[in-house]
Design a protein around this motif. Structure first.
Motif, mmCIF file in Angstrom:
data_model
loop_
_atom_site.group_PDB
_atom_site.id
_atom_site.type_symbol
_atom_site.label_atom_id
_atom_site.label_comp_id
_atom_site.label_asym_id
_atom_site.label_seq_id
_atom_site.Cartn_x
_atom_site.Cartn_y
_atom_site.Cartn_z
ATOM 1 N N ARG A 40 -8.406 -2.631 6.610
ATOM 2 C CA ARG A 40 -8.252 -1.169 6.574
ATOM 3 C C ARG A 40 -7.726 -0.660 7.908
ATOM 4 N N ASN B 151 -9.454 0.376 -3.260
ATOM 5 C CA ASN B 151 -8.388 0.957 -2.445
ATOM 6 C C ASN B 151 -7.726 -0.105 -1.566
ATOM 7 N N LEU B 152 -8.550 -0.944 -0.965
ATOM 8 C CA LEU B 152 -8.013 -1.969 -0.079
ATOM 9 C C LEU B 152 -8.462 -3.349 -0.507
ATOM 10 N N SER B 153 -8.978 -3.479 -1.681
ATOM 11 C CA SER B 153 -9.471 -4.780 -2.112
ATOM 12 C C SER B 153 -8.400 -5.502 -2.878
ATOM 13 N N GLN C 93 -12.656 -6.580 5.001
ATOM 14 C CA GLN C 93 -12.153 -5.324 4.446
ATOM 15 C C GLN C 93 -11.957 -4.273 5.532
ATOM 16 N N ALA C 94 -12.883 -4.248 6.497
ATOM 17 C CA ALA C 94 -12.758 -3.281 7.580
ATOM 18 C C ALA C 94 -11.554 -3.619 8.464
ATOM 19 N N VAL D 201 -3.997 -1.559 8.187
ATOM 20 C CA VAL D 201 -3.125 -0.705 7.362
ATOM 21 C C VAL D 201 -3.044 0.702 7.954
ATOM 22 N N ASN D 202 -4.155 1.217 8.425
ATOM 23 C CA ASN D 202 -4.133 2.553 9.021
ATOM 24 C C ASN D 202 -3.229 2.608 10.249
ATOM 25 N N ASP E 166 -14.637 -1.351 -4.294
ATOM 26 C CA ASP E 166 -13.692 -0.417 -3.719
ATOM 27 C C ASP E 166 -12.318 -1.040 -3.802
ATOM 28 N N GLY F 67 -2.738 4.747 1.588
ATOM 29 C CA GLY F 67 -3.513 3.560 1.913
ATOM 30 C C GLY F 67 -4.092 2.872 0.711
ATOM 31 N N ARG F 68 -3.648 3.259 -0.522
ATOM 32 C CA ARG F 68 -4.160 2.615 -1.730
ATOM 33 C C ARG F 68 -3.331 1.380 -2.050
ATOM 34 N N PHE G 230 0.853 -1.189 0.000
ATOM 35 C CA PHE G 230 0.000 0.000 0.000
ATOM 36 C C PHE G 230 0.886 1.235 0.000
#
Length: 546
Positions: A170, A148-150, A166-167, A173-174, A146, A115-116, A111
């Motif tokens: 995310r 971005n994180l898929s 996915q949550a 990664v955050n 989506d 965060g992409r 990423f």
């Protein structure tokens, strides 16, 4: 007593058991159930431990962390551009991720600082992912995938599991974008457990991106361990069932047979327990069977002895009663005073004999109960004999034989284990017997000695002695053999029998013999050497251990 389940009797009906569907007796079913319960706990514990393999998870986390830090360092050194504000070359970083081969059981994602998702190891590998497509969308249903994180088609926003996965990704990664290493378990798209680490790619202090490594083989490893454990579980189940059936046959079934045999004895259909094939066993059940057989044989002998005793009592009481009846019937027909006096003397003698018989019979009948009721205690024979002899000396009357006591010098105490009251009764019976055969000016001598760890008590009299053929008969119940002129009815014939019974209960022996005067000449036989000087009763008791 037999078990309530397997042994029925008129006054004790059987009750239905909770585990009646299992084979065997109640004890056998208990053995089977307990074996299976223990085995079930063992299997459940093994499965639970396999489910919570913290060691496996920690090992995978350590492995992924090491690989991730190495990859992050390489990408930082090779794909960082720009000064003074560094940036990560996404295309070059993707090429590096493609060149560094990853195990097929792992997945690497890269990423950028926003965060992409810019690279995925599944994109550059020959791995083909397939799954059933979601229902077709209609116009106006909302935004598409989506990315971005898929990871492409694996993340279905319409699926609840995919949304949770996915949550979770995310959030992971955050966390890493803030410069914090993240490692742990999270839920994958299909609901499987995923071991994941997210490592920030930092150039000095600037976070240029995030490298995420995840392993999805935890469930496969656990399933493989379960499959490898399955043969052992099956073997353990088979062994447990075999051992339960074997214990049922070797333990529960023989115990049930013993219980039935005991019930037969209780219901008076047998006089003794007899289970030969169990008695031959060289184990605890064999010991139990032999002990029960010995016990029932002893009880049978005791019953026979009681029957013989009752018959002897009836016979001994019948004689004075017959004499009493004859004297009473004749008394009314006799008018001469001398004849009436003789009949009255007969009546008095018979009454005295009955009184003595009743007293001795009462003592003999209570003897077994008294011997079994009191526990043995240390008894000092020297003190006991001295007390008994002193009592005879203090109550002696004119014309009665004297009683003396002697013991070797230095023999202060001779200790035996037993009941002092019963041993005192033995001494009194032997002394009374010796006095009854002694002349008025005679002496009854009591001596104490010790020989090879045994205590010896000798009671001597100066009477006519005992006929050789009667040396054993005198210890039988109601046996009397007295010289002419002895007072009629003065003895019941139970004193020596009671004395032997007490001594046998104390693991001792008592014997009778004749004393002879030392007038033997060369060539005489031992039994003919000298005249009989009187009788001797010898009691031998084991000394108490100190």
């Amino acid at each position: 007593m037999a078990s309530d389940t397997d042994i029925g009797s008129p006054e004790r009906p059987t009750r239905p058991g909770r585990w009646r569907w299992l084979p065997g007796s109640r004890l056998g079913r208990l053995i089977i159930v307990l074996n299976l319960v223990g085995l079930t706990i063992l299997i459940s514990g093994a499965l639970v431990l396999n489910e919570l393999r913290r060691g496996l998870v920690n090992a995978r986390i350590d492995s992924l962390t090491t690989q991730g830090e190495l990859l992050a360092t390489i990408i930082d050194q090779a794909a960082t551009v720009g000064e003074p504000e560094p940036m990560m070359d996404g295309a070059y970083a993707a090429e590096i991720l493609q060149l560094l081969s990853n195990p097929r059981s792992q997945r690497a994602r890269l990423f950028d600082a926003e965060g992409r998702l810019i690279a995925d190891s599944y994109w550059v590998s020959d791995r083909v992912e397939w799954r059933t497509l979601p229902p077709a969308r209609t116009r106006g249903d909302g935004p598409g995938l989506d990315l971005n994180l898929s990871g492409g088609s694996e993340d279905d926003p319409d699926s609840a599991d995919a949304a949770k996965a996915q949550a979770a990704l995310r959030a992971e990664v955050n966390t890493a974008l803030r410069g914090v290493h993240w490692a742990g378990l999270r839920v994958g798209v299909d609901g499987e457990r995923v071991v994941s680490v997210s490592i920030p790619i930092q150039h000095v202090k600037a976070v240029l991106g995030v490298l995420t490594l995840e392993a999805r083989d935890v469930d496969e490893i656990i399933a493989a361990e379960r499959a490898a454990l399955l043969p052992f579980i099956l073997i353990a189940v088979a062994v447990s069932l075999m051992s339960s059936l074997l214990l049922n046959r070797l333990v529960a079934h023989p115990v049930r047979r013993l219980a039935r045999a005991a019930d037969r004895v209780r219901l008076a259909r047998a006089r003794a327990i007899s289970v030969p094939d169990i008695s031959r066993r060289d184990d605890e059940l064999g010991d139990l069977s032999r002990s029960l057989e010995d016990m029932t044989h002893a009880l049978s002998e005791r019953i026979d002895a009681i029957e013989r005793f009752a018959a002897d009592v009836a016979h001994e009481i019948r004689n004075p009663l017959t004499s009493l009846r004859s004297a009473v019937e004749t008394l009314g027909l006799v008018e001469e005073p001398a004849a009436r006096d003789r009949l009255m003397a007969v009546l008095q003698n018979d009454v005295q004999r009955l009184d003595r018989l009743v007293t001795d019979i009462s003592n003999a009948s209570r003897l077994d109960a008294e011997l079994s009721r009191e526990a043995p205690t240390p008894v000092d024979l020297r003190r006991l004999i001295s007390d008994v002899v002193s009592l005879y000396q203090a109550t002696a009357r004119l014309g009665e034989p004297a009683v003396t006591f002697t013991a070797p010098e230095g023999l202060e105490t001779v200790m035996v284990s037993g009941q002092e009251g019963a041993l005192g009764q033995v001494l009194r019976n032997l002394i009374d017997n010796a006095r009854s055969f002694s002349a008025p000016d005679g002496v009854v001598r009591v001596a104490l000695g010790r020989q090879k760890g045994q205590a010896l008590i000798m009671v001597d009299d100066d009477g006519p002695g005992i006929p050789p053929e009667n040396l054993e008969n005198i210890f039988e119940r109601f046996y009397t053999s007295r010289p002419k002129g002895t007072a009629f009815g003065g003895n019941s014939g139970l004193g020596l029998s009671i004395a032997r019974q007490i001594i046998l209960a104390h693991d001792g022996t008592v014997r009778a013999e004749n004393r002879r005067r030392d007038t033997s000449t060369e060539g005489d036989a031992p039994e003919a050497a000298g005249d009989i000087a009187g009788a001797r009763f010898t009691v031998i008791l084991p000394e108490a251990r100190r």
